[in-house]
Design a protein around this motif. Structure first.
Motif, short mmCIF file in Angstrom:
data_model
loop_
_atom_site.label_atom_id
_atom_site.label_comp_id
_atom_site.label_asym_id
_atom_site.label_seq_id
_atom_site.Cartn_x
_atom_site.Cartn_y
_atom_site.Cartn_z
N GLN A 294 -117.64 71.53 25.59
CA GLN A 294 -117.16 71.72 26.80
C GLN A 294 -118.25 72.51 27.71
OE1 GLN A 294 -114.02 74.33 25.74
NE2 GLN A 294 -112.39 72.59 25.81
N ALA A 295 -119.19 73.30 27.06
CA ALA A 295 -120.35 73.75 27.79
C ALA A 295 -121.22 73.02 28.17
CB ALA A 295 -120.71 74.75 26.94
N TYR A 296 -121.45 72.05 27.21
CA TYR A 296 -122.51 70.69 27.28
C TYR A 296 -122.14 69.88 28.63
CZ TYR A 296 -125.19 66.59 26.25
OH TYR A 296 -126.14 65.34 26.19
N VAL A 297 -120.77 69.41 28.60
CA VAL A 297 -120.53 68.43 29.58
C VAL A 297 -120.57 69.23 31.22
CG1 VAL A 297 -119.28 66.91 28.04
CG2 VAL A 297 -118.03 68.80 28.95
N GLY A 298 -120.09 70.60 30.90
CA GLY A 298 -120.02 71.30 32.09
C GLY A 298 -121.42 71.23 32.95
N LYS A 299 -122.41 71.35 32.01
CA LYS A 299 -123.75 71.52 32.51
C LYS A 299 -124.09 70.18 33.03
CE LYS A 299 -125.41 75.13 29.35
NZ LYS A 299 -126.36 75.28 28.23
N ILE A 300 -123.80 69.15 32.65
CA ILE A 300 -123.89 67.74 33.15
C ILE A 300 -123.16 67.62 34.38
CG2 ILE A 300 -123.66 65.15 32.80
CD1 ILE A 300 -124.03 65.76 29.70
N ARG A 301 -122.12 68.07 34.62
CA ARG A 301 -121.44 67.93 35.68
C ARG A 301 -122.14 68.58 37.02
NH1 ARG A 301 -116.34 69.25 32.55
NH2 ARG A 301 -115.09 67.60 32.06
N THR A 302 -122.45 69.82 36.56
CA THR A 302 -123.22 70.68 37.33
C THR A 302 -124.55 69.82 37.93
OG1 THR A 302 -122.52 72.63 36.52
CG2 THR A 302 -124.38 72.66 38.08
N GLU A 303 -125.12 69.19 37.10
CA GLU A 303 -126.20 68.34 37.64
C GLU A 303 -125.91 67.30 38.27
OE1 GLU A 303 -129.22 69.57 33.67
OE2 GLU A 303 -128.29 67.54 33.93
N LEU A 304 -124.86 66.72 38.20
CA LEU A 304 -124.61 65.34 38.70
C LEU A 304 -123.97 65.50 40.19
CD1 LEU A 304 -123.02 63.12 35.77
CD2 LEU A 304 -125.24 63.11 36.86
N LYS A 305 -123.44 66.71 40.31
CA LYS A 305 -123.13 67.05 41.63
C LYS A 305 -123.78 67.65 42.65
CE LYS A 305 -120.79 71.60 40.60
NZ LYS A 305 -119.37 72.22 40.31
N ASN A 306 -125.30 67.70 42.24
CA ASN A 306 -126.19 68.09 42.94
C ASN A 306 -126.79 66.76 43.85
OD1 ASN A 306 -128.73 69.04 43.95
ND2 ASN A 306 -129.34 69.97 42.38
N PRO A 307 -126.54 66.85 45.14
CA PRO A 307 -127.24 65.79 46.01
C PRO A 307 -128.39 65.27 45.74
CG PRO A 307 -126.73 67.42 47.27
CD PRO A 307 -126.31 68.01 45.97
N LYS A 308 -129.42 66.25 45.06
CA LYS A 308 -130.62 66.07 44.86
C LYS A 308 -131.03 65.40 43.72
CE LYS A 308 -132.45 70.14 47.48
NZ LYS A 308 -133.17 71.33 47.55
N VAL A 309 -129.86 65.07 42.78
CA VAL A 309 -129.88 64.30 41.76
C VAL A 309 -129.40 62.95 42.14
CG1 VAL A 309 -129.03 64.05 39.43
CG2 VAL A 309 -129.77 66.16 40.21
N HIS A 310 -130.46 61.88 41.92
CA HIS A 310 -130.14 60.54 42.22
C HIS A 310 -129.70 59.45 41.11
CE1 HIS A 310 -132.64 61.91 45.71
NE2 HIS A 310 -131.66 62.32 46.17
N ALA A 311 -128.78 60.06 40.26
CA ALA A 311 -128.50 59.37 38.94
C ALA A 311 -127.87 58.07 39.28
CB ALA A 311 -127.77 60.30 38.16
N TYR A 312 -128.11 57.01 38.37
CA TYR A 312 -127.31 56.01 38.31
C TYR A 312 -127.18 55.48 36.69
CZ TYR A 312 -131.67 53.42 38.01
OH TYR A 312 -133.10 52.95 37.65
#
Length: 325
Positions: A294-312
């Motif tokens: 849960q802690a791990y996926v929470g950190k990933i969610r936080t990164e992905l919702k940052n508009p400066k992260v342009h992930a695909y």
């Protein structure tokens, strides 16, 4: 033949204004905040059961992303040249049944079957759509051969040997000249710039889950293996489309922006479910605790919702046919 959209860089919207808070709010209030009329339609049309969990929400979002990214084609549901004359269509791993239901709506004279090992959470379906609980590794008991067999987002569903069995059963149960089509996603997250650095949690997700899946015996590199496996089963005239599925509303292109916002919801809703079994059973150096996951996926969610992260993530769609003779 390959339609290589996957090599084109996605332009970033310089005016993207979605903040962490507003993007999180978008995903808490699905019916009012997410802009996609396609996505809202999927969850407002009475087909969803009240018992849905986050994994089914993730499947709904994935279905919507696939439609949005094919919305400029005459048929956003599949690429195989299967017309309305098809009598029988099978959807393997139907999940929530949305693809089967939509195809049944499109072809009201066609019988569309969706099969999965779990019952789909739907409350309505067209009369020509049949959703069944069954294991496709067992003997197929359907009497009529199929004109078209469809599979989508089935990472980890089968072992390598079982995949060969599934493709062979598809081949044997298709009419001569019938088509198979499969759409799969890569678990690895990438960016065309440096916004997903190698030391980020998001960048680690692909290798972490790939390693767990390898140890489980159910590899999740289906995106890379399905073409050769389908041809090995006897299919020919194979075609494929490689594309990028953005995560977040950062793309400049309107279609990609809409798809990215919905795909963020797919990841946000699905991450914990995707990782919980793999990491608590096959994590290294020891199996993880649920709290660690849960802690791990929470950190990933936080990164992905940052508009400066342009992930695909990369996607591959493959379609091929059975010889006439």
């Amino acid at each position: 033949m390959s339609e290589a959209e996957g090599n084109e860089k996605i332009a970033v919207d310089p005016d993207v204004y979605i903040t962490n808070a507003s993007l999180e709010e978008d995903n808490r209030s699905e019916t009012t905040s997410i802009s996609s009329s396609i996505y809202r339609g999927l969850i407002e049309n009475g087909r969803r059961s009240p018992a849905d969990d986050l994994q089914f929400e993730s499947l709904e979002a994935g279905h919507a992303v696939a439609i949005v990214l094919e919305s400029d084609t005459s048929n956003p549901l599949f690429r195989a040249p299967v017309g309305s004359s098809a009598k029988n269509i099978l959807d393997i791993g139907t999940g929530n049944g949305l693809w089967a239901i939509d195809v049944a709506d499109m072809f009201p004279e066609t019988t569309v079957r969706g099969v999965d090992i779990f019952p789909p959470p739907v409350t309505w379906m067209p009369p020509n759509c049949i959703l069944e609980v069954d294991d496709v590794l067992r003997e197929w008991t359907w009497r009529e051969p199929f004109d078209f067999i469809h599979l989508r987002i089935m990472l980890g569903a089968f072992t390598e040997k079982e995949w060969d069995i599934v493709y062979q059963k598809c081949y044997e149960n298709l009419k001569p000249g019938g088509w198979i089509e499969q759409l799969e996603l890569d678990a690895h997250l990438e960016a065309d710039d440096d916004s997903v650095p190698g030391d980020s949690m998001a960048a680690s997700w692909g290798d972490v889950t790939f390693g767990c899946a390898e140890r489980s015996g159910r590899r999740i590199d289906t995106l890379n293996t399905m073409s050769s496996s389908i041809e090995r089963a006897g299919f020919f005239d194979l075609k494929e489309k490689i594309s990028k599925w953005p995560i977040g509303a950062w793309p400049k292109d309107k279609q990609l922006k809409e798809a990215g916002l919905i795909n963020y919801h797919m990841w946000s809703a699905g991450l914990e479910g995707w990782g919980m079994w793999l990491l608590t059973k096959f994590g290294t150096p020891n199996p993880w605790s649920p709290e660690q996951v849960q802690a791990y996926v929470g950190k990933i969610r936080t990164e992905l919702k940052n508009p400066k992260v342009h992930a695909y993530q990369r996607a591959r769609r493959v379609w091929a046919r059975k010889p006439l003779d």
